[in-house]
Design a protein around this motif. Structure first.
Motif, PDB file in Angstrom:
ATOM      1  N   GLU A 153       0.829  -1.212   0.000  1.00 49.28           N
ATOM      2  CA  GLU A 153       0.000   0.000   0.000  1.00 49.28           C
ATOM      3  C   GLU A 153       0.860   1.257   0.000  1.00 49.28           C
ATOM      4  O   GLU A 153       0.590   2.218  -0.734  1.00 49.28           O
ATOM      5  CB  GLU A 153      -0.930  -0.025   1.210  1.00 49.28           C
ATOM      6  CG  GLU A 153      -2.008  -1.085   1.146  1.00 49.28           C
ATOM      7  CD  GLU A 153      -2.583  -1.470   2.505  1.00 49.28           C
ATOM      8  OE1 GLU A 153      -3.358  -2.436   2.572  1.00 49.28           O
ATOM      9  OE2 GLU A 153      -2.245  -0.798   3.498  1.00 49.28           O
ATOM     10  N   ALA A 220     -10.299   1.183   2.141  1.00 45.34           N
ATOM     11  CA  ALA A 220     -10.780   0.495   0.943  1.00 45.34           C
ATOM     12  C   ALA A 220     -11.915   1.276   0.287  1.00 45.34           C
ATOM     13  O   ALA A 220     -11.965   1.414  -0.945  1.00 45.34           O
ATOM     14  CB  ALA A 220     -11.237  -0.918   1.303  1.00 45.34           C
ATOM     15  N   TYR A 223     -10.430   4.531  -1.287  1.00 40.88           N
ATOM     16  CA  TYR A 223      -9.699   4.233  -2.518  1.00 40.88           C
ATOM     17  C   TYR A 223     -10.650   3.834  -3.649  1.00 40.88           C
ATOM     18  O   TYR A 223     -10.381   4.104  -4.825  1.00 40.88           O
ATOM     19  CB  TYR A 223      -8.664   3.135  -2.285  1.00 40.88           C
ATOM     20  CG  TYR A 223      -7.245   3.666  -2.268  1.00 40.88           C
ATOM     21  CD1 TYR A 223      -6.521   3.842  -3.448  1.00 40.88           C
ATOM     22  CD2 TYR A 223      -6.631   4.015  -1.077  1.00 40.88           C
ATOM     23  CE1 TYR A 223      -5.236   4.344  -3.433  1.00 40.88           C
ATOM     24  CE2 TYR A 223      -5.332   4.522  -1.048  1.00 40.88           C
ATOM     25  CZ  TYR A 223      -4.649   4.681  -2.236  1.00 40.88           C
ATOM     26  OH  TYR A 223      -3.369   5.189  -2.219  1.00 40.88           O
ATOM     27  N   THR A 224     -11.756   3.191  -3.296  1.00 41.60           N
ATOM     28  CA  THR A 224     -12.748   2.850  -4.317  1.00 41.60           C
ATOM     29  C   THR A 224     -13.339   4.111  -4.945  1.00 41.60           C
ATOM     30  O   THR A 224     -13.520   4.189  -6.169  1.00 41.60           O
ATOM     31  CB  THR A 224     -13.874   1.990  -3.709  1.00 41.60           C
ATOM     32  OG1 THR A 224     -13.305   0.794  -3.155  1.00 41.60           O
ATOM     33  CG2 THR A 224     -14.898   1.608  -4.762  1.00 41.60           C
ATOM     34  N   MET A 227     -10.727   5.518  -7.183  1.00 40.80           N
ATOM     35  CA  MET A 227     -10.594   4.727  -8.398  1.00 40.80           C
ATOM     36  C   MET A 227     -11.619   5.144  -9.453  1.00 40.80           C
ATOM     37  O   MET A 227     -11.364   5.063 -10.667  1.00 40.80           O
ATOM     38  CB  MET A 227     -10.759   3.238  -8.064  1.00 40.80           C
ATOM     39  CG  MET A 227     -10.580   2.300  -9.238  1.00 40.80           C
ATOM     40  SD  MET A 227     -10.749   0.553  -8.774  1.00 40.80           S
ATOM     41  CE  MET A 227     -12.471   0.497  -8.237  1.00 40.80           C
ATOM     42  N   THR A 260      -3.812   3.497  -8.578  1.00 43.54           N
ATOM     43  CA  THR A 260      -5.003   3.596  -7.725  1.00 43.54           C
ATOM     44  C   THR A 260      -5.797   2.299  -7.749  1.00 43.54           C
ATOM     45  O   THR A 260      -6.272   1.821  -6.701  1.00 43.54           O
ATOM     46  CB  THR A 260      -5.891   4.766  -8.188  1.00 43.54           C
ATOM     47  OG1 THR A 260      -5.138   5.981  -8.180  1.00 43.54           O
ATOM     48  CG2 THR A 260      -7.099   4.928  -7.279  1.00 43.54           C
ATOM     49  N   THR A 264      -6.353  -0.127  -4.569  1.00 44.48           N
ATOM     50  CA  THR A 264      -7.725  -0.460  -4.160  1.00 44.48           C
ATOM     51  C   THR A 264      -7.866  -1.963  -3.959  1.00 44.48           C
ATOM     52  O   THR A 264      -8.478  -2.425  -2.980  1.00 44.48           O
ATOM     53  CB  THR A 264      -8.739   0.017  -5.211  1.00 44.48           C
ATOM     54  OG1 THR A 264      -8.591   1.425  -5.423  1.00 44.48           O
ATOM     55  CG2 THR A 264     -10.163  -0.278  -4.767  1.00 44.48           C
ATOM     56  N   TYR A 267      -5.950  -2.896  -0.710  1.00 45.69           N
ATOM     57  CA  TYR A 267      -6.692  -2.502   0.485  1.00 45.69           C
ATOM     58  C   TYR A 267      -7.915  -3.406   0.696  1.00 45.69           C
ATOM     59  O   TYR A 267      -8.249  -3.741   1.836  1.00 45.69           O
ATOM     60  CB  TYR A 267      -7.137  -1.049   0.373  1.00 45.69           C
ATOM     61  CG  TYR A 267      -6.125  -0.061   0.909  1.00 45.69           C
ATOM     62  CD1 TYR A 267      -5.887   0.059   2.277  1.00 45.69           C
ATOM     63  CD2 TYR A 267      -5.407   0.754   0.058  1.00 45.69           C
ATOM     64  CE1 TYR A 267      -4.953   0.952   2.774  1.00 45.69           C
ATOM     65  CE2 TYR A 267      -4.470   1.665   0.544  1.00 45.69           C
ATOM     66  CZ  TYR A 267      -4.251   1.756   1.900  1.00 45.69           C
ATOM     67  OH  TYR A 267      -3.321   2.644   2.389  1.00 45.69           O
ATOM     68  N   THR A 268      -8.571  -3.791  -0.368  1.00 44.70           N
ATOM     69  CA  THR A 268      -9.724  -4.684  -0.256  1.00 44.70           C
ATOM     70  C   THR A 268      -9.303  -6.047   0.276  1.00 44.70           C
ATOM     71  O   THR A 268      -9.943  -6.609   1.180  1.00 44.70           O
ATOM     72  CB  THR A 268     -10.416  -4.834  -1.619  1.00 44.70           C
ATOM     73  OG1 THR A 268     -10.810  -3.542  -2.107  1.00 44.70           O
ATOM     74  CG2 THR A 268     -11.660  -5.716  -1.490  1.00 44.70           C
TER      75      THR A 268
END
Length: 284
Positions: A153, A220, A223-224, A227, A260, A264, A267-268
């Motif tokens: 990350e 998460a 970042y989504t 994205m 990105t 994402t 992080y997910t």
């Protein structure tokens, strides 16, 4: 009292580290003799080789003088994590430098690129050796899957920051939100690593694992949104210029978009794994 441990530089891991020191130093010198280039990608490559050189040399010196046995954190965990991070850094430099700065007649640039790839292989070999030997089976945070994902990350965030162009996002609230996401998640991921490495999580008046889960979920989700928002605001009415050559600002927007997406995903996965670890594995 400091003692000298010759075994630290004669064992396979020690030899690998000495090779890494020599190779990263060669990369830095070769590129420095070519001349300075005003580019964040050039600066990233030089930082990578310089950072790996000094930190690897520091590890060798600390183990050779046995000072490493007195550090207030898990030394094997730290060195294993650094080898993984250094491998990632050298991999990125090995791809970026020849892509943007090497040519068919640029002999020193080609040499630096080849040496960088060899250095990447050395760090991979160090990780493999540390994992295979009995004493290298570390159980610290940075050597676990959540720790590795935290380093990824931070790594992807650094690539994002390196690709950002000044003024690209100053007039767009959407892009400013994305910059805030990248910055906040980078800072908190780094804090989690430092707190865990320094074994300071035991002083929290509540469960640090639960705090990490809450952070992972928020990161998460954030970042989504980035994205979706970053490419939407970056490429709307913004086609690639016909004269867009090497290091083109438009191409940097593409790099940020892909980094990105990658972050994402990380992080997910980090969120899913941490939830499973706390609520499923720990309760069995």
């Amino acid at each position: 009292m400091v003692h000298v441990d010759l075994h630290a530089v004669t064992q396979p891991v020690g030899i690998m580290r000495i090779m890494a020191v020599i190779l990263t130093g060669m990369c830095f010198i070769l590129v420095a003799t070519v001349g300075h280039v005003s580019s964040p990608y050039w600066a990233w490559c030089m930082f990578t080789w310089c950072f790996c050189f000094f930190f690897t040399l520091g590890i060798v010196v600390l183990e050779f003088t046995t000072v490493s046995t007195r550090v207030p954190f898990a030394w094997d965990d730290f060195t294993a994590a650094f080898a993984m991070l250094a491998g990632l850094l050298c991999l990125s430099a090995s791809i970026i430098y020849p892509t943007f700065f090497a040519c068919k007649v640029c002999h020193r640039a080609i040499g630096a690129s080849v040496v960088s790839w060899v250095c990447f292989g050395v760090y991979v070999g160090e990780v493999v050796i540390m994992r295979l030997r009995p004493s290298g089976q570390t159980s610290g945070f940075l050597s676990t899957l959540p720790g590795i994902m935290k380093m990824l990350e931070i790594f992807f965030a650094c690539l994002i920051f390196m690709s950002l162009e000044t003024g690209q996002y100053s007039s767009s609230p959407g892009l400013q939100w994305c910059i805030a996401v990248y910055s906040l998640c980078f800072i908190f991921a780094l804090l989690i690593i430092l707190l865990t490495l320094g074994q300071l999580t035991i002083y929290f008046p509540f469960s640090f694992d639960m705090l990490a889960i809450v952070y992972n979920v928020l990161a998460a989700v954030m970042y989504t949104t980035a994205m979706v928002i970053w490419p939407l605001y970056s490429f709307r009415n913004n086609k690639r210029p016909g004269d867009c050559g090497s290091l083109c600002p438009w191409d940097k927007l593409v790099v940020v978009t892909f980094m990105t997406i990658f972050n994402t995903i990380v992080y997910t996965l980090d969120t899913v794994y941490s939830i499973r670890l706390v609520f499923c594995v720990n309760r069995e």
